[in-house]
Write an enzyme that holds these catalytic residues in place. Structure first.
Site, PDB file in Angstrom:
ATOM      1  N   TYR A 254      45.691  49.962  64.095  1.00 29.50           N
ATOM      2  CA  TYR A 254      45.401  49.173  62.891  1.00 29.50           C
ATOM      3  C   TYR A 254      45.557  50.104  61.697  1.00 29.50           C
ATOM      4  O   TYR A 254      46.327  51.065  61.715  1.00 29.50           O
ATOM      5  CB  TYR A 254      43.983  48.601  63.084  1.00 29.50           C
ATOM      6  CG  TYR A 254      43.433  47.702  62.018  1.00 29.50           C
ATOM      7  CD1 TYR A 254      44.077  46.515  61.676  1.00 29.50           C
ATOM      8  CD2 TYR A 254      42.241  48.018  61.360  1.00 29.50           C
ATOM      9  CE1 TYR A 254      43.535  45.680  60.698  1.00 29.50           C
ATOM     10  CE2 TYR A 254      41.697  47.180  60.406  1.00 29.50           C
ATOM     11  CZ  TYR A 254      42.348  46.015  60.072  1.00 29.50           C
ATOM     12  OH  TYR A 254      41.810  45.193  59.114  1.00 29.50           O
TER      13      TYR A 254
ATOM     14  N   THR B 117      44.458  39.200  44.973  1.00 31.26           N
ATOM     15  CA  THR B 117      43.901  38.368  46.045  1.00 31.26           C
ATOM     16  C   THR B 117      42.547  38.903  46.513  1.00 31.26           C
ATOM     17  O   THR B 117      41.554  38.168  46.561  1.00 31.26           O
ATOM     18  CB  THR B 117      44.874  38.365  47.243  1.00 31.26           C
ATOM     19  OG1 THR B 117      46.188  38.081  46.737  1.00 31.26           O
ATOM     20  CG2 THR B 117      44.490  37.342  48.266  1.00 31.26           C
TER      21      THR B 117
ATOM     22  N   LYS C 200      46.217  42.539  63.698  1.00 30.24           N
ATOM     23  CA  LYS C 200      44.935  41.854  63.471  1.00 30.24           C
ATOM     24  C   LYS C 200      44.431  41.259  64.793  1.00 30.24           C
ATOM     25  O   LYS C 200      43.228  41.290  65.086  1.00 30.24           O
ATOM     26  CB  LYS C 200      45.096  40.758  62.416  1.00 30.24           C
ATOM     27  CG  LYS C 200      45.349  41.296  61.005  1.00 30.24           C
ATOM     28  CD  LYS C 200      44.063  41.627  60.266  1.00 30.24           C
ATOM     29  CE  LYS C 200      44.338  42.470  59.038  1.00 30.24           C
ATOM     30  NZ  LYS C 200      43.127  42.811  58.272  1.00 30.24           N
TER      31      LYS C 200
ATOM     32  N   ASP D  29      47.712  38.705  54.344  1.00 30.65           N
ATOM     33  CA  ASP D  29      48.641  39.469  53.490  1.00 30.65           C
ATOM     34  C   ASP D  29      49.720  38.629  52.810  1.00 30.65           C
ATOM     35  O   ASP D  29      50.896  39.010  52.773  1.00 30.65           O
ATOM     36  CB  ASP D  29      49.243  40.638  54.289  1.00 30.65           C
ATOM     37  CG  ASP D  29      48.198  41.731  54.567  1.00 30.65           C
ATOM     38  OD1 ASP D  29      47.072  41.634  54.039  1.00 30.65           O
ATOM     39  OD2 ASP D  29      48.501  42.677  55.313  1.00 30.65           O
TER      40      ASP D  29
ATOM     41  N   ASP E 291      42.130  38.267  53.493  1.00 29.69           N
ATOM     42  CA  ASP E 291      42.113  39.193  52.351  1.00 29.69           C
ATOM     43  C   ASP E 291      41.140  38.734  51.275  1.00 29.69           C
ATOM     44  O   ASP E 291      40.522  39.556  50.603  1.00 29.69           O
ATOM     45  CB  ASP E 291      43.529  39.349  51.782  1.00 29.69           C
ATOM     46  CG  ASP E 291      44.439  39.956  52.824  1.00 29.69           C
ATOM     47  OD1 ASP E 291      44.288  41.148  53.099  1.00 29.69           O
ATOM     48  OD2 ASP E 291      45.250  39.213  53.414  1.00 29.69           O
TER      49      ASP E 291
ATOM     50  N   ASN F 128      37.816  44.480  56.331  1.00 29.57           N
ATOM     51  CA  ASN F 128      37.519  43.153  56.873  1.00 29.57           C
ATOM     52  C   ASN F 128      37.498  43.143  58.410  1.00 29.57           C
ATOM     53  O   ASN F 128      37.025  42.183  59.011  1.00 29.57           O
ATOM     54  CB  ASN F 128      38.438  42.089  56.287  1.00 29.57           C
ATOM     55  CG  ASN F 128      39.890  42.507  56.261  1.00 29.57           C
ATOM     56  OD1 ASN F 128      40.347  43.206  57.163  1.00 29.57           O
ATOM     57  ND2 ASN F 128      40.599  42.092  55.226  1.00 29.57           N
TER      58      ASN F 128
HETATM   59  N1  LIG Z   1      39.328  46.965  52.761  1.00 29.85           N
HETATM   60  C1  LIG Z   1      39.766  45.769  53.037  1.00 29.85           C
HETATM   61  O1  LIG Z   1      39.287  45.119  53.948  1.00 29.85           O
HETATM   62  C2  LIG Z   1      40.876  45.180  52.227  1.00 29.85           C
HETATM   63  C3  LIG Z   1      41.152  43.814  52.350  1.00 29.85           C
HETATM   64  C4  LIG Z   1      42.168  43.253  51.592  1.00 29.85           C
HETATM   65  C5  LIG Z   1      42.907  44.058  50.748  1.00 29.85           C
HETATM   66  N2  LIG Z   1      42.641  45.378  50.681  1.00 29.85           N
HETATM   67  C6  LIG Z   1      43.432  46.251  49.831  1.00 29.85           C
HETATM   68  O2  LIG Z   1      43.353  45.874  48.478  1.00 29.85           O
HETATM   69  C7  LIG Z   1      44.581  46.168  47.834  1.00 29.85           C
HETATM   70  C8  LIG Z   1      45.059  44.928  47.094  1.00 29.85           C
HETATM   71  O3  LIG Z   1      45.391  43.922  48.026  1.00 29.85           O
HETATM   72  P1  LIG Z   1      45.638  42.444  47.551  1.00 29.85           P
HETATM   73  O4  LIG Z   1      45.943  41.657  48.752  1.00 29.85           O
HETATM   74  O5  LIG Z   1      44.555  42.002  46.648  1.00 29.85           O
HETATM   75  O6  LIG Z   1      46.975  42.640  46.691  1.00 29.85           O
HETATM   76  P2  LIG Z   1      47.386  41.858  45.374  1.00 29.85           P
HETATM   77  O7  LIG Z   1      48.784  42.215  45.110  1.00 29.85           O
HETATM   78  O8  LIG Z   1      47.000  40.445  45.491  1.00 29.85           O
HETATM   79  O9  LIG Z   1      46.449  42.501  44.245  1.00 29.85           O
HETATM   80  C9  LIG Z   1      46.600  43.791  43.727  1.00 29.85           C
HETATM   81  C10 LIG Z   1      46.251  43.724  42.240  1.00 29.85           C
HETATM   82  O10 LIG Z   1      46.196  45.036  41.729  1.00 29.85           O
HETATM   83  C11 LIG Z   1      46.914  45.071  40.506  1.00 29.85           C
HETATM   84  N3  LIG Z   1      47.404  46.414  40.255  1.00 29.85           N
HETATM   85  C12 LIG Z   1      48.503  47.024  40.751  1.00 29.85           C
HETATM   86  N4  LIG Z   1      48.626  48.250  40.214  1.00 29.85           N
HETATM   87  C13 LIG Z   1      47.594  48.413  39.361  1.00 29.85           C
HETATM   88  C14 LIG Z   1      47.192  49.458  38.491  1.00 29.85           C
HETATM   89  N5  LIG Z   1      47.911  50.583  38.410  1.00 29.85           N
HETATM   90  N6  LIG Z   1      46.081  49.272  37.783  1.00 29.85           N
HETATM   91  C15 LIG Z   1      45.358  48.151  37.855  1.00 29.85           C
HETATM   92  N7  LIG Z   1      45.699  47.115  38.634  1.00 29.85           N
HETATM   93  C16 LIG Z   1      46.798  47.250  39.378  1.00 29.85           C
HETATM   94  C17 LIG Z   1      48.025  44.051  40.702  1.00 29.85           C
HETATM   95  O11 LIG Z   1      48.562  43.622  39.470  1.00 29.85           O
HETATM   96  C18 LIG Z   1      47.294  42.952  41.437  1.00 29.85           C
HETATM   97  O12 LIG Z   1      46.681  42.038  40.583  1.00 29.85           O
HETATM   98  C19 LIG Z   1      45.533  46.636  48.924  1.00 29.85           C
HETATM   99  O13 LIG Z   1      45.619  48.038  48.927  1.00 29.85           O
HETATM  100  C20 LIG Z   1      44.895  46.165  50.195  1.00 29.85           C
HETATM  101  O14 LIG Z   1      45.173  47.023  51.280  1.00 29.85           O
HETATM  102  C21 LIG Z   1      41.631  45.950  51.381  1.00 29.85           C
HETATM  103  O1  LIG Z   2      44.365  45.250  57.064  1.00 29.85           O
HETATM  104  C1  LIG Z   2      43.455  45.920  56.563  1.00 29.85           C
HETATM  105  O2  LIG Z   2      43.223  47.102  56.860  1.00 29.85           O
HETATM  106  C2  LIG Z   2      42.518  45.288  55.579  1.00 29.85           C
HETATM  107  C3  LIG Z   2      43.134  44.274  54.711  1.00 29.85           C
HETATM  108  O3  LIG Z   2      43.412  43.075  55.346  1.00 29.85           O
HETATM  109  C4  LIG Z   2      44.280  44.761  53.893  1.00 29.85           C
HETATM  110  O4  LIG Z   2      45.181  43.959  53.626  1.00 29.85           O
HETATM  111  O5  LIG Z   2      44.257  45.917  53.487  1.00 29.85           O
HETATM  112 MG   LIG Z   3      45.161  42.172  54.701  1.00 27.42          MG
END
Ligand SMILES: NC(=O)c1ccc[n+]([C@@H]2O[C@H](COP(=O)([O-])OP(=O)(O)OC[C@H]3O[C@@H](n4cnc5c(N)ncnc54)[C@H](O)[C@@H]3O)[C@@H](O)[C@H]2O)c1
Ligand SMILES: O=C(O)C[C@H](O)C(=O)O
Ligand SMILES: [Mg+2]
Length: 580
Positions: free
Chosen positions: A120, A324, A194, A266, A289, A482
């Site tokens: 993962y 998102t 996943k 995603d 997400d 998540n």
């Molecule tokens: N830890 C978790 O469980 C988890 C879950 C989901 C997403 N994520 C992470 O969160 C991040 C975003 O995912 P997402 O699905 O929301 O993507 P997304 O594309 O929907 O959102 C990302 C946002 O960040 C903004 N962005 C990009 N560069 C930027 C910058 N330099 N400054 C400020 N804002 C900026 C984009 O414009 C966008 O609105 C990813 O790295 C993803 O891996 C983590």
């Molecule tokens: O897949 C992960 O590790 C968490 C989340 O769904 C992401 O998109 O980053």
């Molecule tokens: Mg994801």
């Protein structure tokens, strides 16, 4: 979109997966010889008993020794350790999963902490980037927008009946983790990844799930120009045709597998929320997400509230990266503040959303509809320093004096020493969650956050990070991924056959995880450790199933949910295989 019944009827009614389940839990197969050995759900290799070898025509096709699963696992683990890089370890485990699912899951379950980052996040990101180069055999169902009429037919080719499927994970791969658009390999890779976590963490039966890559094309030039790329070689289709394709997927999946929960993974910011809003009131469905991430961050935040003593209603939260995940989390934190006594307006005003263009304000052009509720009135920030567009993160931190800083931006290193020190100057225990994945996207590393704040920061990340020792205290870093949430949520939905995934069920999941940790010791993690993932998932599942029943959403009798959850969990043990 209508599907012709002839096209998605099961081609000949046979068991295309190669077996049926016995009432006693064993498998019965019409297959013989190599057909059995090549089916990863049936194959036991050297662990087939003499009787199975005789019945299934395997004599001479496997070495004479009869081994136990434990003996096989020892060999497979030694082979795993011999792989020189994380990516090769991932490739090795994928190949094992393709040969023998029970052995794969036994290994993964026994070495969860070690192997989760390989199967993962973060290694899965590298595997996805190299999908077409490493491609050896298919995994899951590949649905093409260029053959939207073929969706039902593709599912029918699996040969699974209406009661055979508990869960379907689908991705169109527009926003894989934080690494962007990875086309068909992204969809197949993240969906199968996943699902591996669903099974390892929550005992979701791997024979009762489907991974779906929704191939709508890709805008990734690297893929479009790669002669080895295995997906549709055209740009991403958007608009009406895209929506019709997603609709074709949902209608075929819900018609053919009415018990399955549909998990979305995603999708890009223009589609993820829209799709969820469209289907959430109608079917059992969930966006990981937005909702999974929102709930796990809320769980960690509830832990932070216990440490700091500052109630939810008094938090001041900056969400950096208003996409998102960022807005999905904001929504759940806002709802938690409302439950803590604020009006929805008051709660919304305690959240500041910052994106590429700076602090979001109502006068900005091009805001996404889901960002609009969080945009600040322009007049409120009239005197703030602006950085081209809106106020930059440093300015917002200085003005807002946040209690919490959340990173969902994919902007590596964006939480600089200066910004973090400024935040720590305004609050006793700064809550800082850089949860962007994978490692190349994280906003700051925990060791730095702890050092810059003199050990005061309460930290959670999306990737797994080892403990950090600073001035004699060892800080366990919570993994706010998540993965701590969706497996248990899925299991709770399966146990209760919930017809919807409600906000109440997500809240119950978050509170169940949050309630599992003692956060009072210095350096304690805000969330349970990955080693306890099965226990976490079972706890979440019980809370979710209970809530589904309470809200009248359960289609199955839940009875004693603790017992039902334990009974339902699949375990990586061999089952008897008999000849049909
Ligand atoms: N830890 C978790 O469980 C988890 C879950 C989901 C997403 N994520 C992470 O969160 C991040 C975003 O995912 P997402 O699905 O929301 O993507 P997304 O594309 O929907 O959102 C990302 C946002 O960040 C903004 N962005 C990009 N560069 C930027 C910058 N330099 N400054 C400020 N804002 C900026 C984009 O414009 C966008 O609105 C990813 O790295 C993803 O891996 C983590
Ligand atoms: O897949 C992960 O590790 C968490 C989340 O769904 C992401 O998109 O980053
Ligand atoms: Mg994801």
């Amino acid at each position: 979109m209508t599907m012709s019944p002839a096209k998605d009827a099961r081609p000949d009614g046979a068991h295309h997966r190669g077996f049926a389940e016995d009432p006693d839990g064993g498998y019965v197969t019409p297959g013989r010889g190599l057909t059995v050995l090549e089916n990863p759900l049936l194959n036991k290799g050297t662990a087939f008993s003499p009787r199975e070898r005789e019945e299934l025509g395997l004599e001479g096709l496997v070495p004479p020794v009869v081994e136990t699963l434990e003996e096989q696992a020892r060999r497979a683990y030694a082979q795993y350790l011999a792989q020189p890089t994380d990516l090769l370890k991932n490739v090795h485990l994928t190949a094992l999963r393709d040969r023998n699912e029970v052995l794969f899951y036994r290994l993964l379950t026994d070495h969860l902490r070690e192997m989760l980052p390989i199967v993962y996040d973060p290694t899965i990101a590298q595997a996805i980037e190299g999908y077409s180069q490493e491609y050896r055999r298919p995994g899951g169902v590949y649905l093409s927008i260029d053959d939207a009429e073929g969706v039902g037919h593709a599912f029918a080719n699996l040969g699974m009946g209406p009661g055979d499927v508990d869960l379907i994970v689908a991705s169109d791969a527009e926003e894989i983790l934080g690494i962007g658009d990875w086309g068909v390999g992204g969809g197949a890779g993240i969906a199968t990844g996943k699902l591996a976590v669903y099974t390892a963490a929550a005992g979701i039966d791997p024979a009762r799930v489907i991974a779906v890559a929704l191939d709508v094309g890709t805008d990734n030039e690297k893929l479009l120009n790669d002669p080895l790329y295995v997906g549709n070689r055209h740009s991403r289709v958007r608009g009406r045709r895209y929506d019709d394709f997603v609709d074709a997927y949902v209608s075929a999946a819900t018609r053919m597998f009415p018990e399955a929960m549909l998990h979305w993974e995603d999708f890009g910011p223009s589609n993820g929320r829209r799709i969820l809003s469209r289907y959430t009131g109608r079917i059992s469905t969930f966006n990981d997400d937005m909702q999974g991430t929102g709930a796990i961050v809320l769980a960690a935040m509830l832990g932070a509230v216990r440490v700091t003593g500052t109630p939810m209603r008094d938090q001041r939260i900056i969400v950096f990266g208003a996409g998102t995940a960022g807005i999905g989390i904001a929504d759940q934190l806002r709802d938690a503040m409302v439950r803590d006594g604020l009006s929805p307006e008051e709660a919304t005003r305690r959240i500041w959303a910052v994106d590429r263009q700076g602090l979001l304000t109502g006068d900005m052009p091009g805001l996404r509809d889901f960002q609009v509720p969080y945009a600040r009135p322009a007049a409120e920030v009239a005197g703030w320093a602006r950085d081209g567009g809106g106020a930059g993160l440093g300015e917002v931190v200085g003005r807002v004096r946040p209690t919490m800083l959340l990173g969902t931006s994919t902007a590596h290193g964006a939480f600089t020493e200066e910004i973090v020190r400024a935040m720590a100057a305004g609050v006793e225990r700064p809550v800082i969650f850089p949860i962007s994945n994978p490692t190349t996207r994280i906003e700051a590393m925990p060791a730095d956050l702890i050092r810059w704040t003199g050990g005061r920061a309460l930290v959670a990340t999306g990737i797994p990070v080892g403990p950090v020792t600073y001035h004699g205290v060892t800080y366990a870093i919570a993994q706010a991924n998540n993965a701590l949430l969706y497996p248990g949520l899925g299991l709770g939905v399966i146990v209760s056959r919930a017809r919807r995934v409600s906000d109440g069920m997500l809240q119950a999941a978050a509170e169940a995880v949050g309630g599992m940790v003692d956060v009072t010791a210095p350096g304690a993690s805000l969330l349970p450790q990955v080693d306890d993932l099965r226990e976490v998932s079972a706890t979440v599942a019980v809370a979710v199933a209970r809530k589904a029943a309470e809200e009248g959403l359960a289609r199955a009798e839940v009875g004693d949910p603790v017992e039902r959850v334990q009974e339902t969990m699949w375990r990586p043990d061999y089952r008897p295989v008999r000849a049909a």
